[in-house]
Motif scaffolding. Structure first.
Motif, mmCIF file in Angstrom:
data_model
loop_
_atom_site.group_PDB
_atom_site.id
_atom_site.type_symbol
_atom_site.label_atom_id
_atom_site.label_comp_id
_atom_site.label_asym_id
_atom_site.label_seq_id
_atom_site.Cartn_x
_atom_site.Cartn_y
_atom_site.Cartn_z
ATOM 1 N N ILE A 1 -8.212 -7.647 -10.590
ATOM 2 C CA ILE A 1 -6.940 -8.303 -10.295
ATOM 3 C C ILE A 1 -6.100 -7.399 -9.395
ATOM 4 O O ILE A 1 -5.478 -7.869 -8.438
ATOM 5 N N ALA A 2 -6.092 -6.109 -9.660
ATOM 6 C CA ALA A 2 -5.320 -5.171 -8.836
ATOM 7 C C ALA A 2 -5.820 -5.171 -7.394
ATOM 8 O O ALA A 2 -5.015 -5.157 -6.450
ATOM 9 N N ILE A 3 -7.125 -5.205 -7.217
ATOM 10 C CA ILE A 3 -7.681 -5.262 -5.864
ATOM 11 C C ILE A 3 -7.281 -6.578 -5.191
ATOM 12 O O ILE A 3 -6.845 -6.596 -4.038
ATOM 13 N N HIS A 4 -7.397 -7.667 -5.923
ATOM 14 C CA HIS A 4 -7.000 -8.991 -5.438
ATOM 15 C C HIS A 4 -5.537 -8.948 -4.977
ATOM 16 O O HIS A 4 -5.191 -9.414 -3.884
ATOM 17 N N VAL A 5 -4.677 -8.368 -5.807
ATOM 18 C CA VAL A 5 -3.249 -8.275 -5.516
ATOM 19 C C VAL A 5 -3.013 -7.475 -4.232
ATOM 20 O O VAL A 5 -2.231 -7.891 -3.362
ATOM 21 N N LEU A 6 -3.671 -6.336 -4.091
ATOM 22 C CA LEU A 6 -3.490 -5.520 -2.892
ATOM 23 C C LEU A 6 -3.935 -6.261 -1.637
ATOM 24 O O LEU A 6 -3.266 -6.198 -0.598
ATOM 25 N N VAL A 7 -5.046 -6.980 -1.734
ATOM 26 C CA VAL A 7 -5.522 -7.760 -0.591
ATOM 27 C C VAL A 7 -4.521 -8.867 -0.244
ATOM 28 O O VAL A 7 -4.229 -9.107 0.929
ATOM 29 N N CYS A 8 -3.970 -9.514 -1.250
ATOM 30 C CA CYS A 8 -2.955 -10.559 -1.009
ATOM 31 C C CYS A 8 -1.702 -9.972 -0.368
ATOM 32 O O CYS A 8 -1.155 -10.553 0.575
ATOM 33 N N ILE A 9 -1.249 -8.844 -0.882
ATOM 34 C CA ILE A 9 -0.052 -8.215 -0.316
ATOM 35 C C ILE A 9 -0.269 -7.949 1.171
ATOM 36 O O ILE A 9 0.571 -8.284 2.007
ATOM 37 N N LEU B 1 -4.032 1.780 4.093
ATOM 38 C CA LEU B 1 -5.103 1.204 3.273
ATOM 39 C C LEU B 1 -6.345 2.084 3.236
ATOM 40 O O LEU B 1 -7.056 2.101 2.235
ATOM 41 N N ASN B 2 -6.598 2.831 4.305
ATOM 42 C CA ASN B 2 -7.781 3.701 4.308
ATOM 43 C C ASN B 2 -7.589 4.939 3.434
ATOM 44 O O ASN B 2 -8.538 5.679 3.203
ATOM 45 N N ILE C 1 -12.237 -3.184 1.954
ATOM 46 C CA ILE C 1 -12.122 -4.497 1.302
ATOM 47 C C ILE C 1 -11.392 -5.476 2.229
ATOM 48 O O ILE C 1 -11.792 -6.634 2.364
ATOM 49 N N MET C 2 -10.334 -4.994 2.895
ATOM 50 C CA MET C 2 -9.599 -5.846 3.835
ATOM 51 C C MET C 2 -10.480 -6.273 4.994
ATOM 52 O O MET C 2 -10.431 -7.433 5.435
ATOM 53 N N ASN C 3 -11.299 -5.362 5.502
ATOM 54 C CA ASN C 3 -12.189 -5.701 6.611
ATOM 55 C C ASN C 3 -13.142 -6.823 6.202
ATOM 56 O O ASN C 3 -13.365 -7.771 6.973
ATOM 57 N N ASP C 4 -13.687 -6.734 5.000
ATOM 58 C CA ASP C 4 -14.557 -7.793 4.499
ATOM 59 C C ASP C 4 -13.793 -9.099 4.305
ATOM 60 O O ASP C 4 -14.306 -10.180 4.575
ATOM 61 N N THR C 5 -12.562 -8.978 3.822
ATOM 62 C CA THR C 5 -11.720 -10.166 3.610
ATOM 63 C C THR C 5 -11.467 -10.878 4.923
ATOM 64 O O THR C 5 -11.620 -12.097 5.033
ATOM 65 N N LYS C 6 -11.073 -10.118 5.941
ATOM 66 C CA LYS C 6 -10.790 -10.714 7.253
ATOM 67 C C LYS C 6 -12.011 -11.392 7.843
ATOM 68 O O LYS C 6 -11.889 -12.404 8.528
ATOM 69 N N ALA C 7 -13.169 -10.864 7.559
ATOM 70 C CA ALA C 7 -14.399 -11.456 8.079
ATOM 71 C C ALA C 7 -14.708 -12.813 7.418
ATOM 72 O O ALA C 7 -15.392 -13.648 8.006
#
Length: 142
Positions: free
Chosen positions: A9-17, A70-71, A134-140
């Motif tokens: 959930i924390a990872i999900h939250v950071l990606v959403c932010i 983020l890195n 994780i963001m790079n994968d999300t954007k893809a």
């Protein structure tokens, strides 16, 4: 042993932010709608991430920002922020194995080193993955 859902959930939250920071006010209610949990769960999690220096929460309904690049935030940082790992030990050993049993009196000697090795391997892998990855994968995908 199971790592709680607070971690994912924390990872999900950071990606959403990060994903929605320029388009929406990212509040606990907004995040809760994406995670599909009660906003109280998100608020508790945000406080943990804030204490760890990962995010900044604006008072009232001001929203949330990520505090550092983020890195520089690894999965291990997030894990440490939200998981309750007692004494830094991932595995909880059962209490009082019988000293009268040959297995019971030796089980710590048999397992302790191996469990420590497993935990260190997991931690090293978590340290090698950043929220930027994780963001790079999300954007893809979106």
């Amino acid at each position: 042993m199971q790592i709680s859902s607070r971690f994912t959930i924390a990872i999900h939250v950071l990606v959403c932010i990060e994903t929605f920071k320029n388009d929406y006010k990212v509040t606990s209610e907004f995040l809760a709608s994406s995670v599909n949990v009660n906003p109280v769960v998100i608020r508790r999690l945000l406080q943990q991430l804030k204490r760890a220096g990962i995010i900044h929460v604006k008072r009232g309904s001001g929203g949330t920002d990520i505090e550092k690049p983020l890195n520089e935030i690894t999965l291990f940082d997030v894990y440490n922020a939200v998981e309750c790992v007692e004494d830094g030990t991932l595995f909880h050993f059962h209490e009082n194995p019988s000293q009268l049993c040959p297995v019971g009196k030796n089980i710590h000697a048999i397992l302790d080193g191996r469990l420590e090795k497993i935990q260190k391997a997991m931690e090293m892998e978590m340290k090698s993955i950043s929220i930027q990855d994780i963001m790079n994968d999300t954007k893809a995908l979106i």
